[in-house]
Motif scaffolding. Sequence first.
Motif, PDB file in Angstrom:
ATOM      1  N   GLN A  10      18.538  51.409  61.486  1.00  0.00           N
ATOM      2  CA  GLN A  10      18.114  51.148  60.109  1.00  0.00           C
ATOM      3  C   GLN A  10      19.123  50.196  59.454  1.00  0.00           C
ATOM      4  OE1 GLN A  10      19.919  52.674  57.085  1.00  0.00           O
ATOM      5  NE2 GLN A  10      21.536  52.729  58.639  1.00  0.00           N
ATOM      6  N   ASN A  11      18.744  49.622  58.325  1.00  0.00           N
ATOM      7  CA  ASN A  11      19.644  48.677  57.644  1.00  0.00           C
ATOM      8  C   ASN A  11      19.733  48.938  56.137  1.00  0.00           C
ATOM      9  OD1 ASN A  11      17.154  47.825  56.787  1.00  0.00           O
ATOM     10  ND2 ASN A  11      17.252  45.807  57.759  1.00  0.00           N
ATOM     11  N   VAL A  12      19.430  50.166  55.727  1.00  0.00           N
ATOM     12  CA  VAL A  12      19.489  50.513  54.308  1.00  0.00           C
ATOM     13  C   VAL A  12      20.876  51.032  53.943  1.00  0.00           C
ATOM     14  CG1 VAL A  12      18.529  51.975  52.486  1.00  0.00           C
ATOM     15  CG2 VAL A  12      17.018  51.018  54.237  1.00  0.00           C
ATOM     16  N   LEU A  13      21.370  51.984  54.695  1.00  0.00           N
ATOM     17  CA  LEU A  13      22.714  52.529  54.478  1.00  0.00           C
ATOM     18  C   LEU A  13      23.690  51.859  55.437  1.00  0.00           C
ATOM     19  CD1 LEU A  13      21.896  56.337  54.061  1.00  0.00           C
ATOM     20  CD2 LEU A  13      22.092  54.583  52.301  1.00  0.00           C
ATOM     21  N   LYS A  14      24.919  51.693  54.993  1.00  0.00           N
ATOM     22  CA  LYS A  14      25.932  50.971  55.770  1.00  0.00           C
ATOM     23  C   LYS A  14      27.178  51.832  55.955  1.00  0.00           C
ATOM     24  CE  LYS A  14      23.367  47.201  55.519  1.00  0.00           C
ATOM     25  NZ  LYS A  14      22.684  46.612  56.691  1.00  0.00           N
ATOM     26  N   GLU A  15      28.063  51.365  56.822  1.00  0.00           N
ATOM     27  CA  GLU A  15      29.421  51.900  56.969  1.00  0.00           C
ATOM     28  C   GLU A  15      29.439  53.404  57.253  1.00  0.00           C
ATOM     29  OE1 GLU A  15      31.263  50.827  53.310  1.00  0.00           O
ATOM     30  OE2 GLU A  15      31.285  48.681  53.752  1.00  0.00           O
ATOM     31  N   LEU A  16      28.798  53.803  58.322  1.00  0.00           N
ATOM     32  CA  LEU A  16      28.848  55.204  58.726  1.00  0.00           C
ATOM     33  C   LEU A  16      30.270  55.580  59.122  1.00  0.00           C
ATOM     34  CD1 LEU A  16      27.420  57.888  59.508  1.00  0.00           C
ATOM     35  CD2 LEU A  16      27.108  56.903  61.801  1.00  0.00           C
ATOM     36  N   THR A  17      30.752  56.676  58.570  1.00  0.00           N
ATOM     37  CA  THR A  17      32.086  57.187  58.890  1.00  0.00           C
ATOM     38  C   THR A  17      31.976  58.659  59.242  1.00  0.00           C
ATOM     39  OG1 THR A  17      33.123  55.653  57.328  1.00  0.00           O
ATOM     40  CG2 THR A  17      34.443  57.530  58.056  1.00  0.00           C
ATOM     41  N   ILE A  18      32.505  59.037  60.402  1.00  0.00           N
ATOM     42  CA  ILE A  18      32.536  60.438  60.827  1.00  0.00           C
ATOM     43  C   ILE A  18      33.991  60.828  61.016  1.00  0.00           C
ATOM     44  CG2 ILE A  18      31.791  62.139  62.531  1.00  0.00           C
ATOM     45  CD1 ILE A  18      29.483  60.271  63.272  1.00  0.00           C
ATOM     46  N   CYS A  19      34.425  61.837  60.303  1.00  0.00           N
ATOM     47  CA  CYS A  19      35.827  62.251  60.404  1.00  0.00           C
ATOM     48  C   CYS A  19      35.928  63.768  60.468  1.00  0.00           C
ATOM     49  CB  CYS A  19      36.644  61.705  59.242  1.00  0.00           C
ATOM     50  SG  CYS A  19      36.137  62.329  57.625  1.00  0.00           S
ATOM     51  N   GLN A  20      37.047  64.245  60.994  1.00  0.00           N
ATOM     52  CA  GLN A  20      37.302  65.680  61.087  1.00  0.00           C
ATOM     53  C   GLN A  20      38.637  66.013  60.448  1.00  0.00           C
ATOM     54  OE1 GLN A  20      36.837  66.469  65.377  1.00  0.00           O
ATOM     55  NE2 GLN A  20      34.952  67.576  64.904  1.00  0.00           N
ATOM     56  N   THR A  21      38.670  67.117  59.734  1.00  0.00           N
ATOM     57  CA  THR A  21      39.916  67.581  59.132  1.00  0.00           C
ATOM     58  C   THR A  21      40.073  69.067  59.409  1.00  0.00           C
ATOM     59  OG1 THR A  21      38.766  67.970  57.029  1.00  0.00           O
ATOM     60  CG2 THR A  21      39.919  65.866  57.276  1.00  0.00           C
ATOM     61  N   ALA A  22      41.303  69.516  59.512  1.00  0.00           N
ATOM     62  CA  ALA A  22      41.596  70.929  59.759  1.00  0.00           C
ATOM     63  C   ALA A  22      41.885  71.620  58.430  1.00  0.00           C
ATOM     64  CB  ALA A  22      42.782  71.063  60.698  1.00  0.00           C
ATOM     65  N   VAL A  23      41.234  72.760  58.194  1.00  0.00           N
ATOM     66  CA  VAL A  23      41.467  73.522  56.974  1.00  0.00           C
ATOM     67  C   VAL A  23      41.575  75.003  57.306  1.00  0.00           C
ATOM     68  CG1 VAL A  23      40.201  71.860  55.543  1.00  0.00           C
ATOM     69  CG2 VAL A  23      39.020  73.864  56.431  1.00  0.00           C
ATOM     70  N   THR A  24      42.282  75.728  56.478  1.00  0.00           N
ATOM     71  CA  THR A  24      42.350  77.188  56.555  1.00  0.00           C
ATOM     72  C   THR A  24      42.203  77.711  55.131  1.00  0.00           C
ATOM     73  OG1 THR A  24      43.842  77.098  58.460  1.00  0.00           O
ATOM     74  CG2 THR A  24      43.699  79.184  57.287  1.00  0.00           C
ATOM     75  N   LEU A  25      41.162  78.542  54.931  1.00  0.00           N
ATOM     76  CA  LEU A  25      40.847  79.002  53.587  1.00  0.00           C
ATOM     77  C   LEU A  25      41.000  80.520  53.467  1.00  0.00           C
ATOM     78  CD1 LEU A  25      37.557  76.926  53.180  1.00  0.00           C
ATOM     79  CD2 LEU A  25      39.806  76.344  52.277  1.00  0.00           C
ATOM     80  N   PRO A  26      41.426  80.983  52.292  1.00  0.00           N
ATOM     81  CA  PRO A  26      41.565  82.438  52.102  1.00  0.00           C
ATOM     82  C   PRO A  26      40.234  83.180  52.165  1.00  0.00           C
ATOM     83  CG  PRO A  26      41.869  81.269  50.026  1.00  0.00           C
ATOM     84  CD  PRO A  26      41.850  80.222  51.103  1.00  0.00           C
ATOM     85  N   SER A  27      39.149  82.471  51.883  1.00  0.00           N
ATOM     86  CA  SER A  27      37.808  83.063  51.987  1.00  0.00           C
ATOM     87  C   SER A  27      36.790  81.936  52.106  1.00  0.00           C
ATOM     88  CB  SER A  27      37.486  83.945  50.775  1.00  0.00           C
ATOM     89  OG  SER A  27      37.437  83.161  49.599  1.00  0.00           O
ATOM     90  N   LEU A  28      35.652  82.244  52.679  1.00  0.00           N
ATOM     91  CA  LEU A  28      34.596  81.247  52.838  1.00  0.00           C
ATOM     92  C   LEU A  28      33.259  81.928  52.597  1.00  0.00           C
ATOM     93  CD1 LEU A  28      34.059  78.279  53.652  1.00  0.00           C
ATOM     94  CD2 LEU A  28      33.714  79.076  55.993  1.00  0.00           C
ATOM     95  N   CYS A  29      32.538  81.449  51.606  1.00  0.00           N
ATOM     96  CA  CYS A  29      31.232  82.016  51.257  1.00  0.00           C
ATOM     97  C   CYS A  29      30.150  81.250  51.985  1.00  0.00           C
ATOM     98  CB  CYS A  29      31.027  81.955  49.751  1.00  0.00           C
ATOM     99  SG  CYS A  29      29.478  82.672  49.204  1.00  0.00           S
ATOM    100  N   LEU A  30      29.281  81.946  52.706  1.00  0.00           N
ATOM    101  CA  LEU A  30      28.217  81.297  53.475  1.00  0.00           C
ATOM    102  C   LEU A  30      26.864  81.511  52.796  1.00  0.00           C
ATOM    103  CD1 LEU A  30      29.268  82.383  57.072  1.00  0.00           C
ATOM    104  CD2 LEU A  30      29.774  80.242  55.902  1.00  0.00           C
TER     105      LEU A  30
END
Length: 268
Positions: free
Chosen positions: A248-268
């Motif tokens: 496709q040519n509508v959206l540009k500059e795809l970026t995929i990144c990963q970061t490490a996090v540790t949280l005191p709680s996580l609501c699903l």
Amino acid sequence: MICQAMNTQELVVAAARQCLSTGRKSLSVPQSLNVAAQLLAVDLALKPALLYDANSASAEQVHRFLRSCQSSRLVSGSLVTLDLNGNSLIVNLVAVRSNLERMLDNGGPVVIDVCSSLEKPAIMEPVRAGLKSIAGALLSLLKRFDTTKDADQGVYVAEGSDVWNLSTVFGLLLGYPATYWFDQTESFENCLAMTPLMVTNASATWPADTNSHKCCLYSFSIPALLHNETFSNVEKWKFGLQERFQQQNVLKELTICQTAVTLPSLCL
């Protein structure tokens, strides 16, 4: 092409602010641009569905917004609204059906058990999570949907959906390579507190001659301790997204990144 992008942005923002306002409060321009960019991403099959959570707009309002955009030919007629137990989604019928069929053929997301009774998250079988049964029910419903006859109504999922684990179902519908499950008859808590997580974000830019809008297309987490077990699924997901993006040519500059996090709680 830039002028056309600007016109599209203005039209979709106007539709969002008109259809999705709650009380006297309309979406801000940045919020409207974000909803619009994600809507285009769904139309382009870069993501199979959009879970609407920008504000407390009703399912009827989300449906009216989609129909307004379709009437203006901003997006195709293959998108429909899905009201799932009070949660509003806009789905690409072809992409979602494909995901559901893949799930039934054992090619769906990795299911991660995060029950509060566990010491740490663990991989579990989709059958145990009931995900195959849910996929079959949704697929049957969506296959009966006829865009030429039913587009003005949208899809309402009622029977049985009140007992579905929505966190698990959303992971499937939104096209994540992994999804969380917990036994909600036992507890709505989970064992992810202080668990190191790898958060994957995929974003793209919707270009214009000024103030191009950057939008987050995907954001999901996977426990770091399950990296090896989920690596193959995540890599396939990345490759599939990159491949679709190039078509496709509508959206540009795809970026995929990963970061490490540790949280005191996580609501699903």
